[in-house]
Scaffold this motif. Sequence first.
Motif, short mmCIF file in Angstrom:
data_model
loop_
_atom_site.label_atom_id
_atom_site.label_comp_id
_atom_site.label_asym_id
_atom_site.label_seq_id
_atom_site.Cartn_x
_atom_site.Cartn_y
_atom_site.Cartn_z
N GLU A 4 14.82 23.00 3.11
CA GLU A 4 14.13 23.33 4.29
C GLU A 4 12.84 23.38 4.40
N LEU A 5 12.09 23.68 3.12
CA LEU A 5 10.70 23.70 3.18
C LEU A 5 10.13 22.28 3.03
N GLU A 6 11.20 21.35 2.45
CA GLU A 6 10.33 20.04 2.59
C GLU A 6 10.80 19.42 3.87
N GLN A 7 11.75 19.83 4.71
CA GLN A 7 11.82 19.68 6.09
C GLN A 7 10.65 20.19 6.91
N ASP A 8 10.33 21.35 6.78
CA ASP A 8 9.39 21.92 7.72
C ASP A 8 7.90 21.48 7.45
N MET A 9 7.73 21.40 6.00
CA MET A 9 6.19 21.05 5.53
C MET A 9 6.03 19.73 4.74
N GLU A 43 2.67 17.93 5.19
CA GLU A 43 1.69 18.92 4.54
C GLU A 43 1.74 19.02 3.23
N LEU A 44 2.87 19.10 2.55
CA LEU A 44 2.92 19.11 0.73
C LEU A 44 2.47 17.73 0.41
N GLU A 45 3.06 16.53 1.19
CA GLU A 45 2.47 15.24 0.53
C GLU A 45 0.90 15.04 0.69
N GLU A 46 0.50 15.67 1.75
CA GLU A 46 -1.05 15.78 2.00
C GLU A 46 -1.71 16.74 1.13
N ARG A 47 -1.24 17.67 0.77
CA ARG A 47 -1.93 18.40 -0.11
C ARG A 47 -1.81 18.21 -1.66
N TYR A 64 3.08 16.60 -6.48
CA TYR A 64 4.35 17.09 -6.04
C TYR A 64 5.40 16.88 -6.90
#
Length: 276
Positions: free
Chosen positions: A234-239, A242-246, A251
């Motif tokens: 769910e975190l990967e779906q929602d963010m 953003e996770l990839e960018e940060r 990651y």
Amino acid sequence: MEQLLLHLRNLGFTEMESKIMVELATKGQASGYEVAKQLGVSRSNVYAALQRLTQQGYVRCGEGEPARYSVLEPEELATMISGRVQASLAYMENEMPRGGPVSPSFYNVEGDRNVMGELVRQLNLAGQEVVVDVWREEASHLRSELEQAELRGVRLLWAFDGGNNVPAPYPAWPPLGGKPRRNGGRKFSFVIDRSWCMLGMRYDDGTAQAVVTEHPVLVELLLNHFTQEMVLFELEQDMGAELEERYGDRYSRIYNKYVMHEQEPEEEEQADLKAE
């Protein structure tokens, strides 16, 4: 023919009794001598089996000399066997002694048929909750049981892997010591009513292995693993963006740094040179 004999033996008939019943069903009726001659076995063994089957009501003995035997029609036979099995099951359930508490243990289940059979039995007993972490291939084999559980009001929690091209959400730990990994396997786990669990592997060649237990430690580990997978998903779906960018490539390295990958032979040689 072999499958029919197998199922008759599963219903409690001996191999001799099973063969006699099939022979009688094929011929319509026959004497003990004719049955023994056709099966190529001793007449004494055939007559002893015929006597047991006649006393139990599965075979009828006609008048005349020599006596000729016939087996019940399949529908009559099925009704009689079903009634007796149900009566025995009910009696066993009511009268079987109930001992004290038993310490949880682990036991292995080998073979696809045995693994799936064990799962079917437990799914049919589920009363409150089933936590499923499987590949779609395995889920399809248990669709009916899972649907029936849901109709009974059982809460179903699902996690699916869609196919061989879908990357796992966690790193795969390689075998150590040069041991080869068996390919083509799909892991699965079931936790039923938070008290019974099965963890296993099913292979493309149809073989399967699983460990079954009611030990609370493994039950809790599987439930925690399921929760972590779902939260991460769910975190990967929602963010995801953003996770990839940060984090970028870092990651994926967050996972990989916790897995000790085996060194390639060239790397091992270089490491030995550095040590010298």
